[in-house]
Design an enzyme around this catalytic site. Structure first.
Site, PDB file in Angstrom:
ATOM      1  CE  LYS A   1       3.374  -0.071   3.508  1.00  0.00           C
ATOM      2  NZ  LYS A   1       2.953   1.329   3.325  1.00  0.00           N
TER       3      LYS A   1
ATOM      4  CB  SER B   1      -4.820   2.279 -16.257  1.00  0.00           C
ATOM      5  OG  SER B   1      -4.011   3.329 -15.783  1.00  0.00           O
TER       6      SER B   1
ATOM      7  CE  LYS C   1      -5.672   3.395 -11.863  1.00  0.00           C
ATOM      8  NZ  LYS C   1      -5.717   2.518 -13.047  1.00  0.00           N
TER       9      LYS C   1
ATOM     10  N   GLY D   1       0.824  -1.203   0.000  1.00  0.00           N
ATOM     11  CA  GLY D   1       0.000   0.000   0.000  1.00  0.00           C
ATOM     12  C   GLY D   1       0.854   1.247   0.000  1.00  0.00           C
ATOM     13  N   PRO D   2       0.250   2.384  -0.255  1.00  0.00           N
ATOM     14  CG  PRO D   2      -1.356   4.035  -0.515  1.00  0.00           C
ATOM     15  CD  PRO D   2      -1.167   2.562  -0.586  1.00  0.00           C
TER      16      PRO D   2
ATOM     17  CB  VAL E   1      -2.089   3.063   4.276  1.00  0.00           C
ATOM     18  CG1 VAL E   1      -2.300   3.987   3.100  1.00  0.00           C
ATOM     19  CG2 VAL E   1      -1.063   1.987   3.945  1.00  0.00           C
TER      20      VAL E   1
END
Length: 821
Positions: A378, A695, A738, A372-373, A376
Site C-alpha cells: 500500500k 461467516s 479466504k 488490505g493486510p 501487500v
C-alpha cells in the site's frame, strides 16, 4: 508687464468700429479672448503671422481672434468651417519679434459675429458685425448672481495664497458684473466650450449664470485638492514624526546597550521576501499587518519571535506553487508496471485519474483509501503513483495519533505553538499539489484532546478543503490540489462519515504464484543490491522461494518474505566478505541449512474428517486462514458449549445453526431427541487466537449436521457464509483472501454464498482453474454439497419413551434435505 499693460490700456482711446466691416482673422487654439481684457499672445505659424502683419499695416491695428472648434486644428490648417462664428476684435498694443515668432500684447475691444468669409489665403479674412451690448432681463436675479460670484471669488482667493496682490485688487474692486465675468473667464481655465458660451451670451443674466456654474465647479475642485493636500501633508508629518521617534528610540537603546541592528536586519529581510513572494491578497494583507507589529516590538519581546516564526511559515508555504505533472499515460503505465506486479484494477484507476487531469487541468484531485493486510504494497504503491504523476511524495503516519491539534495545529496563544502536520508537510515539499499518504488511518485514537478523525472530515472533503484553516496560520489554504492516499488494514475502525469521503480500493493478499513472481522481479534483485552483492554471486531457485513462502513466512503480503530473502543474502554476503569468490545457488536444501527448521506448519486439508468436523475459512489482517470447526455430543448433557475464544457474533452464529437444525430436524431426518437429550460442545482451534464474525455460520451448521446424522464432511471442501434462522445463506467479505488460504491448504472445493459468486473474479486465474466453486442459497444447498452420501459414524442418542426405561438407538438414516416452496 502687467503695469505697462494697464498703463497702455489707460492711455489708449476707445477704437470705434463700424457695424459691419472686413478684418483679418487670427485662429486661436484652446484660448478664448474677451472684450476689455489684456492678454499676451505668441504667434508662430506662417498664415497667422501674415494676418498679424496685415493688421499692423492698418491704422487701427485691429485683428479678429476666433477659437477653433477642434483643438487639434492648427492655424495653418484652419478653414472657415473649423472656427466658431463669434469672436473678439482685439487691438494690438505691442509686438516683439523673437526668432520666428511674434510676441503680442492685445486688448479685447468688441464681440463680433462673422457674416461672410472673404478669403482663406494668404490668411483668413471675413466680414463681421459687432454684436450689441448685453441687456439685463431680471435685475434682482443679476444682483443675486453677482453677489454669489463675489462670494465664490473670495472663497477661491482664500484657498490660493499665491495669487499676486494686483490680481486680488483687480478682482475685488471690479463692480461691473460683465467685466468681472470676462476677467474670471480669462484667468481661470474653464474649457473652450464653456468660455465660448460665455462669449456668445446675449444677456447679462445668461452670462452670470454660466460664470456662477463654472466658478462653483472650480471652487469645489479647489476644495477637493486642498483636502487631498492636507491629508498628504498630515501623512507626511506623521511619517516624519515616526522617523524622529524611531531615531530617538534607537539612540536610547544604544545608550542602554540594546542595539537593534539585528532586529532591523531581520525585519528588512522579511519585508523584502514579502514584497517578492507570490501570495494571495488575504494572506499578503495579514502578513503585512503582522510585520508592522513586529517592527514596533523590541527584539527582546516574547511576541517578536512568535511573529517572526509565523511570518517565516507564511512566506515558505507554497500558496500558488505547483509541480509540473507528467501527462504521458504510456510512461505512467510503464512506471507502475516497473514498481508493482499485478494490481491491474488499481493501476487502471490511477491512469483514469491521470487522464482526467490531462483533459481538465483544474479538476480536483481524488481521495483514495487502500485497504488490505500488511505487506501487500500500500505504501510503496503511493510512491509509485507520485512518480507516475511527476509529483512530490510526502508520507504521514497517523498510527496512534490522539491529538486533533497535530492535524489542525495549535493556536498562537500557546507557547511553542506550531502548525499542524498537514501544513508542515506542504512546507517541506514546497508545492501545493503533492501526493500525500495518510498511513494507518484506521489506527487513529481519540481522547480528551480531541478526535483526529473529525479533523480529517474537512481535510479529505474536496468541497471543503479548498479553504482549510490551520489553527496556527488562521488563513485559508487550498488543499484541493493535494492527491490524498490513505491506507488501512481494516475498514471497521474508520468512522462511517470519514469512509464516505474516500474512494475505497481493496488490496487482497497475494497467491503463491504472485508471491513467486514478485520475489523474482522485485524482492530478490533489491536485496542483492542492498546487501552489496552482485547478480552473479547469488541465485535463489523457484522451489526455494516457494518454500520460503509456505513454511518460513505466514502472511498475505510479502514483507516477511523480503526480510527472509534478505537474511539469505546476508549469509552469502558474509562468505563473500571473508574472501570466498563463489556463486551460491539457494535451493530448498540451502534454505534449511541457512535458516534452520521451518517456522510454520500451516493448516492442511485433512485426508479424512471424522463426523462432526467441518472445514471453514476465515479472514484476518494477515490474510486468509483455514480453520476446522469440531463438534462432539455430550450424552446426558444439555445446551451448547462453545470454546476457542469466540466473539459474541460467532457465538450467536453457533446458536442459530443449532436452532435451525433443531427446528428442521424432520426435514433432515435428524431424530429430535438427538438434539434435545444431548448436549453439544463446539470448539474452534486455535484456542489462543480470538475469533469473531458471522461467516462461520454455514461451517458450524455443517459440523452439527455431520454430528447428528453421522455423515462426514468432505475433506476437500471448505465453506464460508452467514446463516439465518429461516435457512438462508447471506454473503460475507474477504472472499479472495479466504479462497487463497484454502487453496494453499490443498482444498479444491469451495462453497460460497450465491451472492458472493461475483467476488470470484478477483481470484487469480491460475488458482481459480484448480478450484470447484459451489454457490449456495440455502443451508440445505450447503449440506447437500458438503456432506457425504452415506452415514459412516452414526451418533448414539439418548431419548425417553413414556412409561419405559432409557433406550439407546443409533441413527443411520440418510440425510434428505426437504426444501419447502
Amino acid at each position: 508687464m502687467a503695469e505697462e499693460n494697464i498703463q497702455n490700456q489707460s492711455d489708449s482711446t476707445e477704437t470705434k468700429t463700424p457695424k459691419q466691416f472686413e478684418i483679418a482673422i487670427l485662429p486661436l487654439q484652446n484660448t478664448t479672448l474677451f472684450p476689455e481684457t489684456v492678454v499676451p499672445l505668441a504667434v508662430g505659424r506662417e498664415r497667422s503671422i501674415r494676418a498679424v502683419e496685415f493688421a499692423l499695416s492698418t491704422e487701427e491695428k485691429l485683428i479678429c481672434c476666433i477659437t477653433t472648434i477642434n483643438a487639434d486644428v492648427t492655424g495653418n490648417e484652419a478653414k472657415s468651417s473649423d472656427l466658431y462664428q463669434v469672436g473678439t476684435i482685439v487691438n494690438i498694443k505691442r509686438m516683439m519679434r523673437a526668432d520666428a515668432t511674434m510676441q503680442l500684447i492685445v486688448q479685447g475691444v468688441d464681440r463680433v459675429r462673422v457674416t461672410d468669409w472673404i478669403q482663406e489665403e494668404p490668411f483668413l479674412k471675413a466680414k463681421v458685425e459687432v454684436l450689441p451690448d448685453l441687456v439685463i432681463v431680471d435685475k434682482e436675479e443679476v444682483e443675486a448672481l453677482k453677489r454669489n460670484i463675489q462670494g465664490l471669488v473670495q472663497e477661491a482667493l482664500a484657498m490660493l495664497p499665491q495669487v499676486p496682490p494686483e490680481i486680488r485688487m483687480a478682482v475685488t474692486s471690479q463692480t461691473n458684473a460683465v467685466q468681472l465675468s470676462y476677467f474670471l473667464a480669462s484667468v481661470l481655465d474653464l474649457g473652450v466650450e464653456t468660455e465660448q458660451k460665455m462669449l456668445e451670451a446675449s444677456t447679462t443674466d445668461e452670462l452670470l449664470m454660466l460664470t456662477h456654474a463654472a466658478l462653483a465647479k472650480e471652487v469645489e475642485i479647489m476644495q477637493i485638492r486642498s483636502k487631498i493636500a492636507n491629508v498628504a501633508q498630515t501623512e507626511m508629518d506623521k511619517s516624519q514624526r515616526d522617523y524622529i521617534l524611531r531615531q530617538q528610540m534607537k539612540a536610547i537603546q544604544k545608550e542602554l546597550g540594546e542595539d537593534d541592528t539585528g532586529e532591523k536586519a531581520e525585519a528588512e529581510q522579511l519585508r523584502e521576501r514579502l514584497e517578492t513572494a507570490d501570495l494571495p491578497d488575504e494572506v499578503r494583507k495579514e502578513a503585512e499587518r503582522e510585520l508592522k507589529r513586529m517592527e514596533q516590538l523590541p527584539q527582546a519581546a516574547p511576541d517578536y519571535h512568535v511573529i517572526r516564526t509565523y511570518l517565516e511559515y507564511v512566506l515558505e508555504l507554497p500558496w500558488k506553487k505547483s509541480s509540473e505533472e507528467k501527462l504521458d499515460l504510456a510512461e505512467a503505465r510503464k512506471i507502475l508496471d516497473e514498481d508493482h506486479y499485478g494490481l491491474e484494477d488499481i493501476k487502471e484507476r490511477i491512469l483514469e485519474s491521470l487522464a482526467v487531469i490531462k483533459l481538465r487541468p483544474d479538476s480536483k484531485s481524488p481521495i483514495i483509501l487502500f485497504v488490505g493486510p500488511p505487506g501487500v504494497g500500500k505504501t510503496s504503491l503511493g510512491r509509485s503513483i507520485a512518480r507516475a504523476l511527476g509529483r512530490e511524495f510526502e508520507r504521514m503516519s497517523l498510527g496512534g495519533m490522539r491529538d486533533e491539534a497535530e492535524l489542525r495545529g495549535h493556536r498562537r496563544t500557546y507557547i511553542g505553538s506550531m502548525p499542524g502536520r498537514i501544513i508542515q508537510s506542504l512546507r517541506r515539499v514546497g508545492v501545493n499539489n503533492p501526493v500525500m499518504m495518510l498511513d494507518e488511518i484506521d489506527k487513529l485514537g481519540n481522547d480528551y484532546r480531541g478526535d483526529p478523525s473529525a479533523a480529517l472530515l474537512e481535510i479529505l472533503d474536496p468541497q471543503q478543503n479548498n479553504s482549510f484553516r490551520d489553527h496556527y496560520l488562521d488563513l485559508p489554504f487550498d488543499l484541493s490540489k493535494v492527491f490524498f492516499i490513505a491506507t488501512a488494514n481494516q475498514l471497521a475502525p474508520i468512522p462511517a462519515p470519514l469512509r464516505d469521503r474516500m474512494e475505497i480500493i481493496q488490496l487482497a493478499g497475494y497467491s503463491d504464484m504472485e508471491k513467486l513472481n514478485i520475489a523474482k522481479q522485485y524482492l530478490v534483485p533489491r536485496q542483492i543490491k542492498e546487501n552489496g552483492l552482485k547478480e552473479n554471486q547469488i541465485e535463489i531457485t523457484d522451489d526455494a522461494i516457494n518454500l520460503l513462502t509456505g513454511r518460513y513466512t505466514r502472511e498475505a503480503g510479502v514483507r516477511q518474505l523480503e526480510r527472509t530473502i534478505g537474511n539469505l543474502a546476508r549469509k552469502v554476503a558474509l562468505k563473500v566478505a571473508q574472501g570466498d569468490e563463489m556463486h551460491e545457488t539457494i535451493t530448498p536444501t540451502e534454505v534449511k541449512k541457512y535458516l534452520g527448521a521451518p517456522r510454520f506448519y500451516p493448516e492442511k486439508a485433512r485426508e479424512e474428517n471424522p463426523a462432526g468436523v467441518a472445514t471453514g475459512m476465515a479472514w484476518t489482517e494477515m490474510g486468509g486462514e483455514v480453520l476446522f470447526i469440531e463438534a462432539t455430543a455430550l450424552p446426558g448433557g444439555s445446551g451448547l458449549t462453545l470454546t476457542g475464544q469466540l466473539g459474541d457474533v460467532m457465538k450467536e452464529s453457533a446458536q442459530a445453526a443449532r436452532s435451525y437444525l433443531w427446528s428442521h430436524a424432520a426435514e433432515f431426518n435428524i431424530p429430535t431427541n438427538a438434539i434435545k437429550e444431548n448436549g453439544v460442545h463446539l470448539h474452534v482451534p486455535a484456542g489462543a487466537i480470538p475469533k469473531d464474525g458471522p461467516s462461520a455460520g454455514v461451517t458450524m451448521a455443517s459440523a452439527l449436521a455431520s454430528l447428528y446424522t453421522g455423515r462426514k464432511v468432505r475433506s476437500d471442501t471448505a465453506m464460508t457464509g452467514e446463516i439465518t434462522l429461516s435457512g438462508l445463506v447471506f454473503p460475507v467479505g474477504g472472499i479472495k483472501e479466504k479462497v487463497l488460504a484454502a487453496h494453499r491448504a490443498g482444498i479444491r472445493r469451495i462453497i460460497l454464498p450465491d451472492r458472493n459468486e461475483a467476488d470470484t473474479e478477483e481470484i487469480p486465474e491460475d488458482v481459480l482453474k484448480e478450484l470447484e466453486i459451489i454457490p449456495a442459497m440455502r443451508v440445505s444447498d450447503v449440506l447437500n454439497a458438503a456432506l457425504e452420501t452415506e452415514a459412516t459414524e452414526p451418533m448414539a442418542v439418548n431419548y425417553r419413551i413414556p412409561g419405559a426405561e432409557t433406550v439407546s438407538e443409533k441413527s443411520n438414516e440418510p440425510l434428505i434435505a426437504k426444501e419447502k416452496s
